[in-house]
Design a protein around this motif. Structure first.
Motif, short mmCIF file in Angstrom:
data_model
loop_
_atom_site.label_atom_id
_atom_site.label_comp_id
_atom_site.label_asym_id
_atom_site.label_seq_id
_atom_site.Cartn_x
_atom_site.Cartn_y
_atom_site.Cartn_z
N VAL A 194 53.13 52.17 -36.89
CA VAL A 194 51.73 51.89 -36.57
C VAL A 194 51.58 50.41 -36.24
CG1 VAL A 194 50.80 53.74 -38.02
CG2 VAL A 194 51.24 51.50 -39.02
N ASN A 195 50.37 50.01 -35.94
CA ASN A 195 50.04 48.60 -35.70
C ASN A 195 48.60 48.39 -36.15
OD1 ASN A 195 50.58 45.96 -34.77
ND2 ASN A 195 49.42 46.39 -32.91
N ILE A 196 48.45 48.21 -37.49
CA ILE A 196 47.12 48.22 -38.10
C ILE A 196 46.84 46.90 -38.82
CG2 ILE A 196 45.63 49.42 -39.74
CD1 ILE A 196 47.50 51.84 -39.49
N PRO A 197 45.74 46.21 -38.48
CA PRO A 197 45.38 44.99 -39.22
C PRO A 197 44.95 45.34 -40.64
CG PRO A 197 43.63 45.59 -37.71
CD PRO A 197 44.79 46.51 -37.41
N TYR A 198 45.24 44.46 -41.61
CA TYR A 198 44.94 44.79 -43.00
C TYR A 198 44.55 43.56 -43.80
CZ TYR A 198 49.29 42.61 -44.54
OH TYR A 198 50.28 41.69 -44.81
N LEU A 199 43.92 43.84 -44.95
CA LEU A 199 43.66 42.83 -45.98
C LEU A 199 44.27 43.36 -47.27
CD1 LEU A 199 39.92 41.82 -45.41
CD2 LEU A 199 41.93 40.39 -45.03
N LYS A 200 45.08 42.56 -47.93
CA LYS A 200 45.69 42.98 -49.18
C LYS A 200 44.68 42.82 -50.31
CE LYS A 200 50.07 42.45 -51.68
NZ LYS A 200 51.36 41.71 -51.72
N VAL A 201 44.51 43.88 -51.10
CA VAL A 201 43.54 43.87 -52.19
C VAL A 201 44.21 43.45 -53.48
CG1 VAL A 201 41.88 45.24 -53.50
CG2 VAL A 201 42.22 45.69 -51.06
N HIS A 202 43.66 42.44 -54.13
CA HIS A 202 44.24 41.99 -55.40
C HIS A 202 43.84 42.94 -56.51
CE1 HIS A 202 45.60 39.44 -58.65
NE2 HIS A 202 44.41 39.55 -59.22
N ASN A 203 44.80 43.40 -57.30
CA ASN A 203 44.49 44.19 -58.49
C ASN A 203 45.58 43.95 -59.53
OD1 ASN A 203 46.58 46.44 -58.51
ND2 ASN A 203 45.72 46.75 -56.47
N ALA A 204 45.22 44.22 -60.78
CA ALA A 204 46.12 43.93 -61.89
C ALA A 204 47.05 45.08 -62.23
CB ALA A 204 45.30 43.55 -63.12
N SER A 205 46.88 46.23 -61.58
CA SER A 205 47.67 47.40 -61.92
C SER A 205 49.09 47.28 -61.38
CB SER A 205 47.02 48.67 -61.35
OG SER A 205 47.84 49.79 -61.57
N SER A 206 50.03 47.74 -62.19
CA SER A 206 51.43 47.74 -61.75
C SER A 206 51.79 49.06 -61.08
CB SER A 206 52.35 47.53 -62.97
OG SER A 206 52.14 48.57 -63.93
N GLU A 207 50.84 50.02 -61.07
CA GLU A 207 51.12 51.35 -60.52
C GLU A 207 51.01 51.42 -59.01
OE1 GLU A 207 49.20 54.68 -62.19
OE2 GLU A 207 49.60 54.14 -64.26
N TYR A 208 50.14 50.58 -58.42
CA TYR A 208 49.92 50.70 -56.98
C TYR A 208 49.46 49.37 -56.39
CZ TYR A 208 44.87 50.62 -57.73
OH TYR A 208 43.60 50.23 -58.07
N GLN A 209 49.53 49.29 -55.07
CA GLN A 209 48.99 48.15 -54.33
C GLN A 209 48.09 48.72 -53.23
OE1 GLN A 209 49.15 44.63 -54.57
NE2 GLN A 209 47.52 44.97 -53.08
N SER A 210 46.89 48.17 -53.09
CA SER A 210 45.95 48.69 -52.09
C SER A 210 45.76 47.72 -50.92
CB SER A 210 44.59 48.97 -52.73
OG SER A 210 44.61 50.18 -53.44
N TYR A 211 45.42 48.32 -49.77
CA TYR A 211 45.16 47.56 -48.55
C TYR A 211 43.89 48.12 -47.90
CZ TYR A 211 50.14 46.45 -49.08
OH TYR A 211 51.36 46.06 -49.57
N LEU A 212 43.06 47.22 -47.37
CA LEU A 212 41.92 47.63 -46.56
C LEU A 212 42.31 47.45 -45.11
CD1 LEU A 212 38.87 46.10 -48.49
CD2 LEU A 212 39.59 48.50 -48.40
N SER A 321 46.48 53.12 -50.41
CA SER A 321 47.06 52.79 -51.71
C SER A 321 48.54 53.17 -51.72
CB SER A 321 46.33 53.53 -52.84
OG SER A 321 44.97 53.11 -52.92
N VAL A 322 49.38 52.21 -52.03
CA VAL A 322 50.83 52.42 -52.04
C VAL A 322 51.30 52.52 -53.49
CG1 VAL A 322 53.07 51.51 -51.33
CG2 VAL A 322 51.03 51.10 -49.91
N VAL A 323 51.81 53.69 -53.86
CA VAL A 323 52.27 53.91 -55.23
C VAL A 323 53.63 53.23 -55.43
CG1 VAL A 323 53.32 56.13 -54.63
CG2 VAL A 323 52.74 55.64 -57.00
N ASN A 324 53.75 52.52 -56.52
CA ASN A 324 54.99 51.77 -56.77
C ASN A 324 56.09 52.64 -57.38
OD1 ASN A 324 53.92 49.35 -55.81
ND2 ASN A 324 52.98 48.86 -57.78
N ASN A 325 55.69 53.63 -58.17
CA ASN A 325 56.66 54.52 -58.80
C ASN A 325 56.73 55.82 -58.00
OD1 ASN A 325 58.26 56.14 -60.39
ND2 ASN A 325 57.23 55.64 -62.31
#
Length: 680
Positions: A194-212, A321-325
């Motif tokens: 893909v070719n999608i612009p994004y903003l990385k969302v800060h969160n304290a969880s170790s389970e996932y990382q989110s992007y807008l 949302s990208v799951v880490n595990n």
């Protein structure tokens, strides 16, 4: 980890077992098993139909039509059935594709008029002709299935044309099937560029990382056009066309106010297991799943595909949302689906993958031994497989000795998948027209029925239910075998004949207000001779009825999908005198059901008490802190607060069953809300 060779051995055993238990040719079992896998991952739709036609220059075994993408799929196969992995040569591939293409050309020219109307080939040829005539086919896909491995000399097969329609080629080999297995077990990803612009969302969880992210309409269209239902395989919704108010609004916005789409639409929620980024853009997504926004995706696709509406000015917001595990992927995706889907009413049965039903069935299948029968001294169990591959996965790290023991205790012939169970149960529940609509549609109906049952009475799935359900599976498989071996059977409409025959037996028993005794089938692990003879009579009568559909009705396959067909079959009169010994007294049935529910309630109460007592005091103190330091405290009743506080203070040394239920429910509630126990 399971190797390709181990997977191939297990896959071959699955075919041999399925073939033997259902009375099918090995090639038929191979074809069915592969197509079921392809349906589950979105490579085929619920419209998939098996139909065989072999003639000089032609060879085909099934077809599929994706209405949304206007994609016609024609299927051929090469089954080697060897213990080692054969190579599918370039010549074999070319021959298979050439025969499929010939069938497509003949069908478009009116082949159906030369075929017998009661044959499955007629329905297939007519379907192709009608869709071609009405200009409903934008692309044709020729597919060859094989248990071999495609030769390395074939890297890509160029697209072709059939009657001016773009035609692509696909080979599904053992390597592809292996990748499906690995994906379902959390280790076999697929990637999209893909070719999608994004903003990385800060969160304290170790389970996932989110992007807008922001995705334009054309890019979303291209992704769905290439991957189709695979993007939505774990989504809780399917596209509802432009019928509901929400969907009409989506179309109107696309057509008349595309520049306002971003402001009006909630966008899509998606998950993945990995992303690659560069210069503020996401350029690769692994295991991309749209868990909320299937309507938005399909509506944008349909707007351009069917209505030729310009979507170039449409922008869609996406929460990714990208799951880490990776091992928790399925659980994560399911949870995101459940909490994200709030725009339209979503039935709880849509989240059936999380249903206690599966846990109950799995628990019973692990602890209930099959009665010794036929002089056998070996103890065995029925293995309930919720996800294809569980049976093989449980053997992955066993020693050769332990693996052999596992296979003795859980023979392949006693493996039962959730979709097959659904087909068996729906048949006995007198819904053969639902079963005839396909495995996934049937499973959806079964999920709804089970969910309703569980909502009314959580103790409905008892040990007796498990044993009766297995007995019904035996009834279904045996009936398949009887039909396949019958002298009147002409190798067509076996599936419809089987489900309608079992439904008819159930209908007559229910009509006479009798109770069928499945215990005897469970104990003997086979049908009694008198029931076998009766099913021979029923299957022949049903076959004759459904293959003589009323004038003006659709072809037989389509006719069997209608409730009117079922009402017609219900008129068949069958004498039950020969199996009168297989009925139980009404009061006896009620007594057994009541006793089992009481026992299960007692067992459940003990389990809850054990959980509360065995969970460390530190965990309960953390739980109390979670509720005390959040707004959730106001959601608790005075009784709940009181019991939780007293237990954490040590004022309730041994909680009663009622107190344990309260503490257990608070513990589970917090976990669902995202609370995690911190290790000291």
């Amino acid at each position: 980890m399971i190797t390709l060779e181990e997977f191939n051995q297990d896959f071959l055993q699955s075919i041999l077992s399925d073939s033997e238990s259902r009375g099918l040719l090995k090639a038929q079992s191979f074809f069915e098993l592969v197509c079921e896998d392809l349906m589950q991952v979105g490579d085929l739709t619920n419209n998939y139909t098996m139909a065989e036609f072999i003639k000089t220059g032609c060879e085909i075994y099934g077809y599929d039509y994706d209405e949304g993408r206007r994609l016609l799929t024609l299927i051929n196969f090469q089954f080697f059935q060897e213990s080692y992995i054969e190579t599918l040569t370039k010549q074999q591939v070319n021959t298979k594709f050439k025969r499929l293409k010939k069938f497509a050309e003949l069908s478009m020219a009116g082949l159906y008029s030369e075929l017998e109307e009661t044959s499955e080939a007629y329905a297939m040829a007519y379907h192709i002709y009608r869709n071609m005539y009405n200009k409903l086919i934008d692309k044709i896909r020729l597919v060859v299935l094989t248990d071999g491995k495609v030769t390395r000399s074939i890297s890509k097969i160029p697209n072709d044309f059939i009657n001016g329609i773009d035609c692509e080629h696909q080979i599904i080999d053992i390597q592809y099937l292996y990748s499906i297995f690995m994906s379902e077990n959390g280790t076999g990803p697929y990637e999209i560029e893909v070719n999608i612009p994004y903003l990385k969302v800060h969160n304290a969880s170790s389970e996932y990382q989110s992007y807008l992210c922001i995705m334009d309409g054309e890019q979303l269209f291209k992704i769905y056009d290439e991957y189709g239902q695979k993007l939505l395989e774990q989504n809780v919704r399917t596209f509802l066309q432009f019928k509901g108010g929400v969907n009409k609004g989506i179309r109107n916005t696309i057509q008349y106010k595309p520049d306002m789409f971003f402001a009006y639409n909630n966008g899509i929620t998606a998950t993945a297991t990995h992303v690659e980024t560069k210069d503020g853009y996401i350029n690769k997504i692994t295991d991309f799943q749209i868990v909320n926004g299937g309507q938005t995706t399909s509506a944008i696709y349909a707007a351009k595909k069917n209505s030729k509406i310009d979507i170039s000015n449409v922008s869609v917001q996406m929460k990714l949302s990208v799951v880490n595990n990776v091992e928790k992927k399925s659980e994560f995706v399911s949870s995101v689906s459940q909490y994200a889907n709030t725009q339209n009413k979503v039935n709880k049965s849509d989240f059936f993958s999380n249903s206690p039903f599966h846990k109950e069935m799995k628990d019973y299948s692990k602890r209930i031994w099959v009665p010794a029968h036929g002089g056998s001294q070996k103890r065995s169990r029925w293995f309930y497989e919720r996800v294809r591959g569980e049976y093989l996965n449980e053997q992955a790290y066993l020693t050769p000795v332990r693996k052999k023991q596992f296979q003795i205790e859980n023979p392949k012939s006693q493996l039962i998948e959730k979709t097959f169970l659904a087909k068996s149960e729906n048949s006995w529940n007198r819904k053969p027209y639902i079963v005839s609509k396909g495995a996934q549609y049937s499973f959806g109906e079964f999920a709804t029925t089970v969910t309703d049952t569980l909502e009314k009475n959580q103790l409905a799935i008892t040990e007796s239910y498990f044993k009766d359900a297995i007995a019904r599976v035996i009834l279904f498989r045996t009936t398949e075998k009887l039909v396949s071996q019958a002298d009147w059977y002409e190798n067509a409409f076996r599936a419809q004949t089987v489900t309608y025959s079992i439904a008819l037996l159930s209908h007559i028993i229910n009509k006479k207000k009798l109770f069928f005794d499945f215990v005897r089938i469970w104990k003997e692990q086979r049908l009694p001779d008198e029931l076998m003879e009766l099913m021979k009579v029923i299957t022949k009568a049903v076959y004759e009825k459904i293959t003589n559909q009323p004038t003006g009705a659709a072809n037989i396959a389509q006719w069997c999908k209608k409730e009117e067909c079922w009402k017609d079959v219900c008129n068949i009169d069958i004498d039950l005198k020969s199996i009168r010994k297989m009925f139980r007294d009404r009061e006896e049935v009620k007594y057994v059901q009541k006793s089992e529910k009481q026992q299960k309630e007692l067992d459940k109460g003990i389990e809850v008490q054990a959980f509360v007592i065995q969970t460390s005091k530190e965990n309960w103190i953390q739980l109390y802190g979670y509720y005390w330091n959040s707004d959730n405290l106001r959601s608790l009743t005075i009784t709940q607060r009181d019991i939780l506080k007293k237990y954490t203070d040590g004022k309730i040394p041994l909680p009663s069953e009622k107190q344990s239920k309260v503490l257990y429910s608070l513990y589970q509630k917090a976990i669902k809300e995202g609370w995690e126990v911190l290790n000291s």
